[in-house]
Design a protein around this motif. Structure first.
Motif, mmCIF file in Angstrom:
data_model
loop_
_atom_site.group_PDB
_atom_site.id
_atom_site.type_symbol
_atom_site.label_atom_id
_atom_site.label_comp_id
_atom_site.label_asym_id
_atom_site.label_seq_id
_atom_site.Cartn_x
_atom_site.Cartn_y
_atom_site.Cartn_z
ATOM 1 N N ARG A 178 -6.330 107.338 25.292
ATOM 2 C CA ARG A 178 -7.743 107.110 24.959
ATOM 3 C C ARG A 178 -8.668 107.691 26.014
ATOM 4 N NH1 ARG A 178 -5.571 102.158 23.435
ATOM 5 N NH2 ARG A 178 -6.177 101.185 25.415
ATOM 6 N N THR A 179 -8.315 107.513 27.279
ATOM 7 C CA THR A 179 -9.181 107.979 28.358
ATOM 8 C C THR A 179 -9.222 109.499 28.442
ATOM 9 O OG1 THR A 179 -8.726 105.974 29.623
ATOM 10 C CG2 THR A 179 -9.607 107.846 30.841
ATOM 11 N N SER A 180 -8.077 110.139 28.247
ATOM 12 C CA SER A 180 -7.982 111.592 28.416
ATOM 13 C C SER A 180 -8.351 112.362 27.161
ATOM 14 C CB SER A 180 -6.556 111.980 28.846
ATOM 15 O OG SER A 180 -5.620 111.667 27.811
ATOM 16 N N GLY A 181 -8.454 111.657 26.014
ATOM 17 C CA GLY A 181 -8.743 112.340 24.759
ATOM 18 C C GLY A 181 -7.531 113.002 24.150
ATOM 19 N N MET A 182 -6.356 112.685 24.670
ATOM 20 C CA MET A 182 -5.119 113.236 24.130
ATOM 21 C C MET A 182 -4.518 112.254 23.138
ATOM 22 S SD MET A 182 -3.358 114.873 27.546
ATOM 23 C CE MET A 182 -2.031 115.599 26.559
ATOM 24 N N THR A 183 -3.499 112.701 22.437
ATOM 25 C CA THR A 183 -2.772 111.811 21.546
ATOM 26 C C THR A 183 -1.536 111.276 22.258
ATOM 27 O OG1 THR A 183 -1.396 113.576 20.620
ATOM 28 C CG2 THR A 183 -3.527 113.162 19.550
ATOM 29 N N VAL A 184 -1.069 110.131 21.796
ATOM 30 C CA VAL A 184 0.177 109.581 22.339
ATOM 31 C C VAL A 184 1.312 110.565 22.103
ATOM 32 C CG1 VAL A 184 1.887 107.749 22.034
ATOM 33 C CG2 VAL A 184 -0.560 107.182 22.117
ATOM 34 N N ARG A 185 1.279 111.233 20.958
ATOM 35 C CA ARG A 185 2.327 112.205 20.653
ATOM 36 C C ARG A 185 2.345 113.340 21.669
ATOM 37 N NH1 ARG A 185 2.855 115.505 14.884
ATOM 38 N NH2 ARG A 185 4.717 116.700 15.420
ATOM 39 N N ALA A 186 1.163 113.819 22.073
ATOM 40 C CA ALA A 186 1.085 114.907 23.054
ATOM 41 C C ALA A 186 1.627 114.443 24.407
ATOM 42 C CB ALA A 186 -0.351 115.391 23.196
ATOM 43 N N LEU A 187 1.300 113.221 24.805
ATOM 44 C CA LEU A 187 1.805 112.698 26.077
ATOM 45 C C LEU A 187 3.319 112.566 26.047
ATOM 46 C CD1 LEU A 187 -0.932 110.020 26.809
ATOM 47 C CD2 LEU A 187 -0.497 112.098 28.140
ATOM 48 N N ARG A 188 3.841 112.151 24.919
ATOM 49 C CA ARG A 188 5.299 112.062 24.799
ATOM 50 C C ARG A 188 5.935 113.453 24.849
ATOM 51 N NH1 ARG A 188 5.056 107.427 20.099
ATOM 52 N NH2 ARG A 188 5.072 105.611 21.504
ATOM 53 N N HIS A 189 5.229 114.432 24.290
ATOM 54 C CA HIS A 189 5.731 115.808 24.367
ATOM 55 C C HIS A 189 5.752 116.286 25.809
ATOM 56 C CE1 HIS A 189 6.544 119.948 23.373
ATOM 57 N NE2 HIS A 189 5.404 120.334 23.940
ATOM 58 N N TYR A 190 4.694 115.994 26.555
ATOM 59 C CA TYR A 190 4.663 116.348 27.972
ATOM 60 C C TYR A 190 5.836 115.718 28.713
ATOM 61 C CZ TYR A 190 -0.096 118.320 27.836
ATOM 62 O OH TYR A 190 -1.191 119.099 27.596
ATOM 63 N N ASP A 191 6.150 114.495 28.350
ATOM 64 C CA ASP A 191 7.285 113.805 28.963
ATOM 65 C C ASP A 191 8.588 114.511 28.597
ATOM 66 O OD1 ASP A 191 9.120 112.019 30.024
ATOM 67 O OD2 ASP A 191 8.117 110.247 29.249
ATOM 68 N N ALA A 192 8.724 114.864 27.323
ATOM 69 C CA ALA A 192 9.968 115.478 26.843
ATOM 70 C C ALA A 192 10.249 116.816 27.513
ATOM 71 C CB ALA A 192 9.909 115.648 25.322
ATOM 72 N N ILE A 193 9.187 117.584 27.827
ATOM 73 C CA ILE A 193 9.392 118.903 28.444
ATOM 74 C C ILE A 193 9.334 118.839 29.970
ATOM 75 C CG2 ILE A 193 8.497 120.091 26.409
ATOM 76 C CD1 ILE A 193 5.887 120.547 27.893
ATOM 77 N N LEU A 214 6.831 117.926 31.894
ATOM 78 C CA LEU A 214 5.550 118.301 32.500
ATOM 79 C C LEU A 214 4.848 117.088 33.106
ATOM 80 C CD1 LEU A 214 3.695 120.726 32.948
ATOM 81 C CD2 LEU A 214 2.572 120.184 30.779
ATOM 82 N N LEU A 215 4.924 115.961 32.432
ATOM 83 C CA LEU A 215 4.303 114.732 32.929
ATOM 84 C C LEU A 215 5.095 113.540 32.412
ATOM 85 C CD1 LEU A 215 1.896 113.232 34.327
ATOM 86 C CD2 LEU A 215 0.883 113.105 32.034
ATOM 87 N N SER A 216 5.718 112.824 33.307
ATOM 88 C CA SER A 216 6.484 111.632 32.944
ATOM 89 C C SER A 216 5.872 110.423 33.620
ATOM 90 C CB SER A 216 7.945 111.773 33.384
ATOM 91 O OG SER A 216 8.565 112.877 32.755
ATOM 92 N N ALA A 217 5.853 109.304 32.910
ATOM 93 C CA ALA A 217 5.398 108.056 33.514
ATOM 94 C C ALA A 217 6.394 107.649 34.595
ATOM 95 C CB ALA A 217 5.294 106.969 32.453
ATOM 96 N N SER A 218 5.883 107.299 35.751
ATOM 97 C CA SER A 218 6.760 106.993 36.882
ATOM 98 C C SER A 218 7.478 105.659 36.729
ATOM 99 C CB SER A 218 5.961 106.986 38.188
ATOM 100 O OG SER A 218 5.484 108.281 38.487
ATOM 101 N N GLY A 249 -6.829 128.422 30.869
ATOM 102 C CA GLY A 249 -6.137 129.372 30.015
ATOM 103 C C GLY A 249 -4.646 129.481 30.228
ATOM 104 N N LEU A 250 -4.049 128.623 31.057
ATOM 105 C CA LEU A 250 -2.612 128.713 31.298
ATOM 106 C C LEU A 250 -1.833 128.031 30.177
ATOM 107 C CD1 LEU A 250 -3.837 129.225 34.185
ATOM 108 C CD2 LEU A 250 -1.721 128.237 35.093
ATOM 109 N N SER A 251 -0.655 128.565 29.880
ATOM 110 C CA SER A 251 0.234 127.936 28.913
ATOM 111 C C SER A 251 0.946 126.768 29.583
ATOM 112 C CB SER A 251 1.268 128.942 28.410
ATOM 113 O OG SER A 251 2.162 129.301 29.461
ATOM 114 N N LEU A 252 1.598 125.935 28.792
ATOM 115 C CA LEU A 252 2.331 124.806 29.361
ATOM 116 C C LEU A 252 3.446 125.289 30.284
ATOM 117 C CD1 LEU A 252 2.595 122.335 26.335
ATOM 118 C CD2 LEU A 252 0.940 122.350 28.202
#
Length: 257
Positions: free
Chosen positions: A18-33, A35-39, A67-70
């Protein structure tokens, strides 16, 4: 509200989304690749983000606006530190991008003032012209980085108006010839088709820098077409569906070697 402990504030995935304007699905994708995992995790397995995680997310989002890719962001974060100097450099880069964006808005403002001046002394332009222009500005701004737009502008300036117009005429002729082959189902390895594709690519190369920079602007242009083919097609004299078929035909020709 998630409580505090000695290590500081913790955020749930929903709060971060909610704060970042992202979706939960996107955050989970970041975790899966990776890029960003909850500590941390709760006893029931729910993600909990720490202050370090939030700072990393900010760096990811800031680099995306540049402009950078993931994949590129992952490389940057893997080879940089999360200290004051690194954050300062990132904030300066983001500020530079925003200032450049502000300058582009200012230039557009001047152009619109000029357009208003023309309207005051002439007839009202077709509304479709305004809509097409606005769509193209939006797509161009979102598909190319500031540096890439500057590279493309330099190439056009170096070519000059006459060469650009000649290239546009040549490109239109290539479209017509290739569309005939698409309609006739000419095999992609036909020598006539291969010669046309070679001319098409050589023509496109005139508008891009050599080396990695040029490959970057070409990739951005292809991405812009994939994501906005319907809108772009409306500004062309050929049906959008025919142009999509042509682009697929070109890709098949290149893959055939």
């Amino acid at each position: 509200m998630i409580g505090r402990d000695d290590a500081g504030r913790r955020w749930s995935i929903g709060e971060v989304a909610r704060t970042s304007g992202m979706t939960v699905r996107a955050l989970r994708h970041y975790d899966a690749i990776g890029l960003l995992s909850a500590s941390e995790r709760t006893a029931s397995g729910h993600r909990r983000y720490t202050g370090d995680d939030v700072r990393r997310l900010y760096r990811v989002r800031a680099l995306r606006t540049l402009g950078l890719s993931l994949e590129e962001i992952a490389d940057v974060l893997a080879n940089s530190t999360d200290d004051l100097a690194a954050m300062r450099a990132l904030l300066k880069a983001q500020l530079h991008e925003l200032e450049a964006h502000g300058a582009r808005i200012q230039r557009l403002t001047h152009r619109l003032h000029g357009l208003l001046g023309q309207i005051d002394s002439a007839s009202m332009p077709d509304p479709d012209q305004f809509m097409t222009t606005l769509e193209m500005i939006s797509m161009f701004e979102s598909s190319f980085t500031t540096e890439q737009r500057e590279q493309l502008a330099r190439r056009r300036a170096d070519l000059g108006p006459e060469a650009v117009e000649t290239a546009r005429t040549e490109w239109a002729g290539l479209v017509e010839e290739l569309l005939r082959h698409v309609r006739d189902h000419t095999p992609v390895d036909d020598p006539r088709v291969r010669a046309l594709v070679h001319r098409w690519d050589a023509l496109a190369n005139r508008f891009h820098d050599d080396g990695d920079d040029g490959e970057g602007t070409k990739a951005a242009a292809r991405r812009m077409w994939r994501e906005n083919s319907e809108e772009i097609g409306r500004s062309l004299p050929w049906p959008a569906g025919h142009m999509r078929d042509l682009v697929l035909y070109l890709e098949r020709c290149r893959q055939a070697g």
